[in-house]
Design an enzyme around this catalytic site. Structure first.
Site, PDB file in Angstrom:
ATOM      1  CG  HIS A  46      -9.988-101.977  13.160  1.00 47.40           C
ATOM      2  ND1 HIS A  46      -9.630-100.821  13.817  1.00 47.40           N
ATOM      3  CD2 HIS A  46     -11.169-102.362  13.715  1.00 47.40           C
ATOM      4  CE1 HIS A  46     -10.546-100.534  14.730  1.00 47.40           C
ATOM      5  NE2 HIS A  46     -11.495-101.455  14.689  1.00 47.40           N
ATOM      6  CG  HIS A  68     -18.154 -99.117   9.826  1.00 44.01           C
ATOM      7  ND1 HIS A  68     -19.044 -99.975  10.426  1.00 44.01           N
ATOM      8  CD2 HIS A  68     -17.561 -98.426  10.835  1.00 44.01           C
ATOM      9  CE1 HIS A  68     -18.999 -99.800  11.733  1.00 44.01           C
ATOM     10  NE2 HIS A  68     -18.113 -98.867  12.014  1.00 44.01           N
TER      11      HIS A  68
HETATM   12  P1  ATP Z   1     -11.295 -95.413  22.485  1.00 42.89           P
HETATM   13  O1  ATP Z   1     -12.672 -96.007  22.774  1.00 42.89           O
HETATM   14  O2  ATP Z   1     -10.357 -95.586  23.622  1.00 42.89           O
HETATM   15  O3  ATP Z   1     -11.346 -94.032  21.946  1.00 42.89           O
HETATM   16  P2  ATP Z   1     -11.246 -97.206  20.214  1.00 42.89           P
HETATM   17  O4  ATP Z   1     -12.698 -96.925  20.018  1.00 42.89           O
HETATM   18  O5  ATP Z   1     -10.334 -97.141  19.047  1.00 42.89           O
HETATM   19  O6  ATP Z   1     -10.624 -96.258  21.305  1.00 42.89           O
HETATM   20  P3  ATP Z   1     -12.163 -99.602  21.458  1.00 42.89           P
HETATM   21  O7  ATP Z   1     -13.246 -98.820  22.144  1.00 42.89           O
HETATM   22  O8  ATP Z   1     -11.422-100.612  22.268  1.00 42.89           O
HETATM   23  O9  ATP Z   1     -11.066 -98.633  20.853  1.00 42.89           O
HETATM   24  O10 ATP Z   1     -12.831-100.286  20.221  1.00 42.89           O
HETATM   25  C1  ATP Z   1     -12.188-101.243  19.419  1.00 42.89           C
HETATM   26  C2  ATP Z   1     -13.059-101.491  18.202  1.00 42.89           C
HETATM   27  O11 ATP Z   1     -14.327-102.024  18.605  1.00 42.89           O
HETATM   28  C3  ATP Z   1     -13.402-100.232  17.409  1.00 42.89           C
HETATM   29  O12 ATP Z   1     -13.573-100.590  16.064  1.00 42.89           O
HETATM   30  C4  ATP Z   1     -14.721 -99.811  17.981  1.00 42.89           C
HETATM   31  O13 ATP Z   1     -15.484 -99.063  17.070  1.00 42.89           O
HETATM   32  C5  ATP Z   1     -15.389-101.150  18.258  1.00 42.89           C
HETATM   33  N1  ATP Z   1     -16.313-101.048  19.378  1.00 42.89           N
HETATM   34  C6  ATP Z   1     -16.072-100.466  20.571  1.00 42.89           C
HETATM   35  N2  ATP Z   1     -17.129-100.561  21.391  1.00 42.89           N
HETATM   36  C7  ATP Z   1     -18.084-101.239  20.696  1.00 42.89           C
HETATM   37  C8  ATP Z   1     -19.415-101.677  20.993  1.00 42.89           C
HETATM   38  N3  ATP Z   1     -19.973-101.448  22.153  1.00 42.89           N
HETATM   39  N4  ATP Z   1     -20.077-102.342  20.035  1.00 42.89           N
HETATM   40  C9  ATP Z   1     -19.522-102.582  18.856  1.00 42.89           C
HETATM   41  N5  ATP Z   1     -18.275-102.225  18.507  1.00 42.89           N
HETATM   42  C10 ATP Z   1     -17.568-101.550  19.406  1.00 42.89           C
END
Ligand code: ATP
Ligand code: MG
Length: 173
Positions: free
Chosen positions: A44, A126
Site C-alpha cells: 500500500h 511510496h
Molecule cells: P510493524 O510495525 O508491526 O512491523 P507495519 O509497519 O506494517 O508493521 P504499522 O506500523 O501499523 O505496520 O504501519 C502501518 C503503515 O503506516 C505503514 O505504511 C507504515 O510505514 C506507516 N507508519 C507507521 N508508523 C508511522 C509513523 N510514525 N509515521 C508515518 N508513517 C508510519
C-alpha cells in the site's frame, strides 16, 4: 505496546492488477538482496498515519474523509529506492500528480484540525517492498501505472505473528 493495540492509517490501496505487479517487483528485489518482503496483501501507500487510537476514532476519521471529494489521480511507479537508515526498499514516482499531493495535504490538514497527530513532512508516496535490507538493489526501472480512484481506512493490529491489516472502509474505487 499491548497485544490489543490497534493503529489506524489512511492509504492508497491497490486493486488486484496493481497489487500483482507490486508483488512481482517485491520478488524481483528479493532475488537480488536479502530482507523481509512485504506480503502481497499488505502492499500500500500510506497517505496519513494516525497512530495508536481507541476504536471510536475510526468514526471521526471516516466523517473527516466524508467531507472530501473522491480522489482521482494518476500514479506511475517508475523507480525503486533504498533508504539505508531504516533498511527499506520502496517503489515510488519521479513525478507526483499534483492532484495527489494536494489531496494528501488537504487530508492531513483536516485531520490535524480535528486533533489527530499527522506527519508534517511533505507527502512522498511510496510502497514499502522489503524491510531489513542492507544493500541497495540494482534493477531496471519499473513501470507500474496505478490509476488512483479512492482511498482506504486501514486498521493495523499487532498479533503474535506480526501486524495484520484490515480495511475498515473505502471511499471511491
Ligand atoms: P510493524 O510495525 O508491526 O512491523 P507495519 O509497519 O506494517 O508493521 P504499522 O506500523 O501499523 O505496520 O504501519 C502501518 C503503515 O503506516 C505503514 O505504511 C507504515 O510505514 C506507516 N507508519 C507507521 N508508523 C508511522 C509513523 N510514525 N509515521 C508515518 N508513517 C508510519
Ligand atoms: Mg511499522
Amino acid at each position: 505496546m499491548s497485544a490489543d493495540t490497534e493503529r489506524l492509517f489512511l492509504a492508497l490501496w491497490p486493486g488486484e492488477g496493481v497489487r500483482r505487479q507490486l508483488a512481482d517487483l517485491v520478488s524481483a528485489c528479493h532475488a537480488q538482496v536479502r530482507g523481509r518482503p512485504v506480503a502481497p496483501d499488505k502492499l500500500h501507500i500510506t497517505l496519513a498515519f494516525l497512530g495508536e487510537l481507541p476504536p471510536t476514532a475510526a468514526t471521526a476519521v471516516s466523517a473527516c474523509v466524508d467531507g472530501l471529494p473522491i480522489l482521482n489521480a494518476q500514479l506511475c511507479l517508475d523507480r525503486v529506492g533504498y533508504w539505508p537508515r531504516n533498511g527499506i526498499v520502496w517503489a515510488g514516482s519521479r513525478e507526483v500528480d499534483p492532484a495527489l499531493g494536494s489531496f494528501a495535504a488537504d487530508l492531513r490538514a483536516r485531520l490535524a484540525r480535528l486533533g489527530f497527530r499527522v506527519e508534517r513532512r511533505e507527502f512522498s508516496p511510496h510502497v514499502t517492498l522489503l524491510r531489513r535490507v542492507r544493500q541497495r538493489p540494482r534493477l531496471p526501472s519499473p513501470r507500474i501505472d496505478w490509476p488512483v480512484t479512492g482511498i482506504a481506512l486501514v486498521r493495523s493490529k499487532l498479533e503474535p505473528t506480526g501486524s495484520r491489516y484490515e480495511v475498515v472502509r473505502c471511499w471511491g474505487e
